[in-house]
Design an enzyme around this catalytic site. Structure first.
Site, short mmCIF file in Angstrom:
data_model
loop_
_atom_site.label_atom_id
_atom_site.label_comp_id
_atom_site.label_asym_id
_atom_site.label_seq_id
_atom_site.Cartn_x
_atom_site.Cartn_y
_atom_site.Cartn_z
N LYS A 1 -18.77 -15.79 108.53
CA LYS A 1 -18.72 -14.74 109.54
C LYS A 1 -19.11 -15.35 110.87
O LYS A 1 -20.10 -16.06 110.97
CB LYS A 1 -19.68 -13.60 109.15
CG LYS A 1 -19.63 -12.44 110.09
CD LYS A 1 -19.83 -11.09 109.38
CE LYS A 1 -19.74 -9.94 110.37
NZ LYS A 1 -18.45 -9.89 111.08
N PHE B 1 -16.63 -13.51 116.45
CA PHE B 1 -15.46 -12.69 116.75
C PHE B 1 -14.76 -12.11 115.54
O PHE B 1 -13.77 -11.43 115.65
CB PHE B 1 -14.46 -13.51 117.58
CG PHE B 1 -15.05 -13.94 118.88
CD1 PHE B 1 -15.29 -13.02 119.88
CD2 PHE B 1 -15.40 -15.26 119.10
CE1 PHE B 1 -15.85 -13.41 121.08
CE2 PHE B 1 -15.96 -15.66 120.30
CZ PHE B 1 -16.19 -14.73 121.30
N GLY B 2 -15.25 -12.43 114.35
CA GLY B 2 -14.56 -11.90 113.17
C GLY B 2 -15.01 -12.61 111.92
O GLY B 2 -15.98 -13.38 111.93
N SER B 3 -14.28 -12.35 110.85
CA SER B 3 -14.70 -12.92 109.56
C SER B 3 -13.70 -14.00 109.12
O SER B 3 -12.58 -14.09 109.61
CB SER B 3 -14.76 -11.81 108.52
OG SER B 3 -13.48 -11.23 108.42
N ASP C 1 -18.73 -26.64 122.25
CA ASP C 1 -19.67 -26.15 121.24
C ASP C 1 -19.76 -27.14 120.08
O ASP C 1 -19.76 -26.76 118.91
CB ASP C 1 -19.24 -24.76 120.75
CG ASP C 1 -20.40 -23.97 120.18
OD1 ASP C 1 -21.56 -24.37 120.39
OD2 ASP C 1 -20.14 -22.94 119.52
N1 LIG Z 1 -11.11 -23.71 107.80
C1 LIG Z 1 -12.23 -23.29 107.23
N2 LIG Z 1 -12.52 -23.64 105.96
C2 LIG Z 1 -13.67 -23.22 105.38
N3 LIG Z 1 -14.59 -22.44 105.97
C3 LIG Z 1 -14.36 -22.06 107.23
C4 LIG Z 1 -13.17 -22.46 107.93
N4 LIG Z 1 -13.23 -21.95 109.18
C5 LIG Z 1 -14.37 -21.27 109.26
N5 LIG Z 1 -15.06 -21.32 108.09
C6 LIG Z 1 -16.37 -20.70 107.80
O1 LIG Z 1 -16.52 -19.55 108.60
C7 LIG Z 1 -17.64 -19.71 109.50
C8 LIG Z 1 -17.33 -19.06 110.84
O2 LIG Z 1 -16.19 -19.69 111.39
P1 LIG Z 1 -16.08 -20.05 112.92
O3 LIG Z 1 -17.26 -20.90 113.30
O4 LIG Z 1 -14.74 -20.61 113.21
O5 LIG Z 1 -16.20 -18.60 113.53
P2 LIG Z 1 -16.83 -18.14 114.90
O6 LIG Z 1 -16.61 -16.68 115.00
O7 LIG Z 1 -16.26 -18.88 116.03
O8 LIG Z 1 -18.31 -18.57 114.61
P3 LIG Z 1 -19.56 -18.74 115.55
O9 LIG Z 1 -20.14 -17.39 115.67
O10 LIG Z 1 -20.44 -19.69 114.77
O11 LIG Z 1 -19.09 -19.32 116.82
C9 LIG Z 1 -17.88 -21.20 109.56
O12 LIG Z 1 -19.20 -21.51 109.85
C10 LIG Z 1 -17.50 -21.65 108.16
O13 LIG Z 1 -18.56 -21.46 107.27
#
Ligand SMILES: Nc1ncnc2c1ncn2[C@@H]1O[C@H](COP(=O)(O)OP(=O)(O)OP(=O)(O)O)[C@@H](O)[C@H]1O
Length: 474
Positions: free
Chosen positions: A118, A121-123, A227
């Site tokens: 999570k 911006f989303g899950s 980041d």
């Molecule tokens: N391609 C992937 N394969 C496996 N797990 C993933 C992948 N992309 C994202 N995740 C999981 O989902 C989580 C959140 O993804 P991501 O960091 O892209 O989202 P975000 O909304 O930008 O997060 P943050 O709030 O940390 O900035 C990651 O920490 C990871 O655990």
């Protein structure tokens, strides 16, 4: 004069206090947590300002938001695009991919599995292709913030590099985007770091080289990630790193600077706090990560955001005592060149990759030395094998010392300095041999620390013993 571009990342984060307390809680269970929202801090600052100048600020921030969208070059327009893979990817940029998505709904093509992450911006959920049964990660981003559109566009722009999470498809719905990405089933680097503690130099260098290769690629493609932190470095099943989360990434043209507060506090470069910066911020953040890999602690800590930022701006790190006594001088030299506050003196991604420490510790260099030594008709084991066995011995000694430290209650049971010094000089000797066996371009002197004495001495002084309750170390 450098052109300035303003991102919109100072918008949209409500829960600064929540972030702070969750970080403090996290630091109790794992003393490496560091990543509460910098945007929250910006928002708080902005709110204080708003009390005085509500109308002026709201107009200003709206303009800044627009500027963030308008100044990101459209697909195919970057002047920094190098030939090859990136260019190929750019031809099939966001519109084409989204069109493909429009023909089918994501449910037509994939079956959703459990949530695996999570973010802001989303899950992120696992999804399985109905076509070939392969599992992917699907990140669903709610529309609204222009950063979401930017993230999709930048992922499209960069996808294709072996160390960037591959974007397979984008499905657009009225209120969201679904990004179907390669599944990184090895988890996050941060979790591995928390579990394993500090890394051997060889291991750190191999991970770090991959990271620097992908950062170099981003910069060549005109993208600043903004980041870089172990939370955003995912691992494949084979344990190779993949850079993820381009939610704060921005396009940047040569000579341009950015000005929005963005990043994660412990990793943020000092110039971000002055809101005038370039792609060099990624080098700083990577330097913070390298420091953490080698020492097991974060370099800049504090009990509040302000305290962390003060540390980032002012604290002189001591790379000569404590845990650093058993880290090789070349590693410390590289760190000092990356954690140089003066942006123009900070080493570039390319220079990091040509640094003797990286060249020496990565397998390719050892292989090169093996090939070279074969041609030299030397007697006895080739130098590469001697070096490898020396490195292994050093790593083993360090591991044993650490094990003994943790299992022993008595401070007198710790290893003597002599042993550590032996290891240290062993590493230096090894590096001298290595460097004399391979052709290494020295980082340009003009670009690194001040000319007088060792950059390590100039950069750092001891402050690592300060006790902090927040974001201490891992
Ligand atoms: N391609 C992937 N394969 C496996 N797990 C993933 C992948 N992309 C994202 N995740 C999981 O989902 C989580 C959140 O993804 P991501 O960091 O892209 O989202 P975000 O909304 O930008 O997060 P943050 O709030 O940390 O900035 C990651 O920490 C990871 O655990």
């Amino acid at each position: 004069m450098r052109k300035k571009r303003k991102g919109s990342e100072t918008e949209g984060f409500e829960n600064l206090q929540e972030d702070l307390s969750s970080c403090a809680n996290a630091s109790r269970s794992s003393n490496f947590r560091s990543h509460f929202s910098l945007e929250g801090y910006a928002r708080l600052k902005k709110r204080c300002k708003e009390n005085d100048t509500v109308d002026e600020e709201s107009v200003g921030s709206f303009k800044r938001r627009l500027a963030g969208v308008a100044t990101a070059p459209p697909c195919g327009a970057s002047s920094l695009v190098s030939s090859g893979r990136g260019l190929k990817r750019k031809i099939g940029c966001i519109d084409v991919s989204t069109q493909t998505g429009r023909k089918n709904k994501i449910d037509d093509d994939y079956v959703f599995g459990p949530n695996i992450g999570k973010g802001k911006f989303g899950s992120v959920r696992i999804c399985r292709s109905k076509n070939n049964g392969i599992d992917f990660a699907c990140k669903t981003l709610k529309k609204g913030e222009e950063t979401v559109h930017r993230e999709v566009e930048i992922m499209q722009h960069l996808s294709g590099h072996p160390r960037v999470v591959t974007l397979h498809a984008v499905y657009e719905e009225s209120d969201c985007f679904h990004l179907v990405m390669e599944l990184c089933s090895g988890g996050r680097l941060i979790d591995q770091m928390v579990k394993e503690g500090k890394y051997s130099e060889q291991r750190a260098a191999n991970i770090f080289k991959d990271l620097m290769l992908v950062i170099k690629y981003c910069h060549e493609m005109g993208v600043v990630h903004r980041d870089i932190k172990p939370e955003n470095i995912l691992l494949t099943a084979a344990g190779k790193i993949q850079l993820a989360d381009f939610g704060l990434a921005m396009r940047i043209a040569k000579g341009q600077t950015l000005s929005g507060l963005a990043g994660s506090p412990a990793y943020v470069a000092p110039e971000v706090l002055s809101e005038n910066y370039s792609e060099k911020v990624d080098i700083w953040s990577a330097g913070v990560l390298l420091y953490a890999l080698l020492s097991g602690v974060l370099p800049f800590k504090g009990d509040s955001l302000d305290a962390i930022f003060e540390a980032i701006k002012k604290v002189k790190l001591d790379l000569n005592s404590g845990v650093w006594e058993s880290v090789s001088k070349p590693a410390r030299d590289l760190l000092a060149r990356m954690l140089t506050r003066e942006e123009s003196s900070r080493i570039t991604a390319d220079e990091v990759l040509r640094h003797p420490w990286i060249l020496f510790y990565t397998d390719r260099t050892l292989k090169t030395m093996c090939i070279k030594s074969k041609h030299k008709n030397q007697t006895g084991p080739p130098p590469c094998l001697q070096i490898r066995s020396q490195i292994e011995k050093i790593d083993l000694n360090r591991a044993n010392r650490e094990k003994n430290k943790t299992t022993s209650d008595s401070p007198t049971d710790s290893f003597s300095n002599t042993e550590e010094e032996e290891d240290e000089s062993g590493v230096v000797d090894v590096l001298v041999v290595a460097i004399s066996n391979v052709r290494i371009s020295e980082p340009k002197r003009s670009r690194v620390c001040s000319p007088t004495s060792s950059p390590i001495e100039q950069q750092h002084s001891s402050n690592l013993t300060t006790t902090n309750t927040l974001c201490r170390a891992f």
